[in-house]
Design an enzyme around this catalytic site. Structure first.
Site, PDB file in Angstrom:
ATOM      1  N   LEU A  55    -103.031  30.748  35.603  1.00 54.56           N
ATOM      2  CA  LEU A  55    -103.571  31.476  36.746  1.00 54.56           C
ATOM      3  C   LEU A  55    -103.584  32.979  36.478  1.00 54.56           C
ATOM      4  O   LEU A  55    -104.518  33.674  36.882  1.00 54.56           O
ATOM      5  CB  LEU A  55    -102.798  31.142  38.018  1.00 54.56           C
ATOM      6  CG  LEU A  55    -103.379  31.695  39.316  1.00 54.56           C
ATOM      7  CD1 LEU A  55    -104.859  31.348  39.472  1.00 54.56           C
ATOM      8  CD2 LEU A  55    -102.569  31.185  40.496  1.00 54.56           C
ATOM      9  N   LYS A  56    -102.578  33.477  35.795  1.00 60.90           N
ATOM     10  CA  LYS A  56    -102.544  34.901  35.432  1.00 60.90           C
ATOM     11  C   LYS A  56    -103.752  35.247  34.553  1.00 60.90           C
ATOM     12  O   LYS A  56    -104.410  36.269  34.760  1.00 60.90           O
ATOM     13  CB  LYS A  56    -101.231  35.217  34.704  1.00 60.90           C
ATOM     14  CG  LYS A  56    -101.136  36.585  34.074  1.00 60.90           C
ATOM     15  CD  LYS A  56    -100.857  37.682  35.057  1.00 60.90           C
ATOM     16  CE  LYS A  56    -100.636  38.989  34.286  1.00 60.90           C
ATOM     17  NZ  LYS A  56    -100.347  40.093  35.132  1.00 60.90           N
TER      18      LYS A  56
END
Length: 163
Positions: A55-56
């Site tokens: 997700l980062k």
């Protein structure tokens, strides 16, 4: 074991508003929460181990895509006879606003993104590697973020930093 990449930078760290993206099992996330809350205000459990980092990478690449398109928008404004600094100020307060636009409006951010310690190309490559390993290949997000390094170089070469 958790993966827990952080978003929010030095500014978020200074005021305690960091986001920590947590990947791992729920019990481990819960046991780590008191420590995480000591420096971060947003600590979502985003999935299994590894999901935080994925997700980062998606988040960072979305920022780079926004940055690329923000530079393209300001270039178009200039071509159409609109002062890019004025366009930037208006867009920053309008529906086209984004963190990518905010970054190119800040000289220190532009210098960091184009300097020796830049994460831009690294983050793009990591997301490309992950999607390739998952059999996904390219995506519209990757295509848009791939423009960022070149757009940033052109932006700096044109002397447009810190609008």
């Amino acid at each position: 074991l958790l993966d827990a990449p952080v978003s929010g930078g030095a500014k978020g760290a200074a005021v305690g508003t960091l986001t920590v993206l947590l990947g791992g099992d729920a019990e481990t996330v819960a046991s780590a929460m008191p420590v995480l809350r000591s420096f971060a205000s947003n600590c979502p459990h985003v999935g299994a181990l590894g999901a935080g980092q994925m997700l980062k990478l998606i988040n960072n690449n979305l920022c780079y895509a926004n940055l690329s398109l923000s530079i393209a928008a300001l270039d178009l404004a200039k071509t159409l006879g609109i002062n890019p600094a004025m366009a930037s100020a208006v867009i920053a307060k309008s529906s086209g606003a984004s963190h990518g636009l905010d970054l190119i409006r800040n000289d220190a951010s532009v210098k960091k993104m184009t300097g020796n310690t830049s994460n831009v190309a690294k983050d793009i490559k990591h997301l490309m590697d992950v999607t390739e390993q998952c059999g996904i290949g390219s995506s519209a997000l990757i295509e848009a973020s791939l423009m960022a390094p070149e757009k940033l170089k052109e932006y700096v070469a044109a002397g447009s930093t810190g609008l």
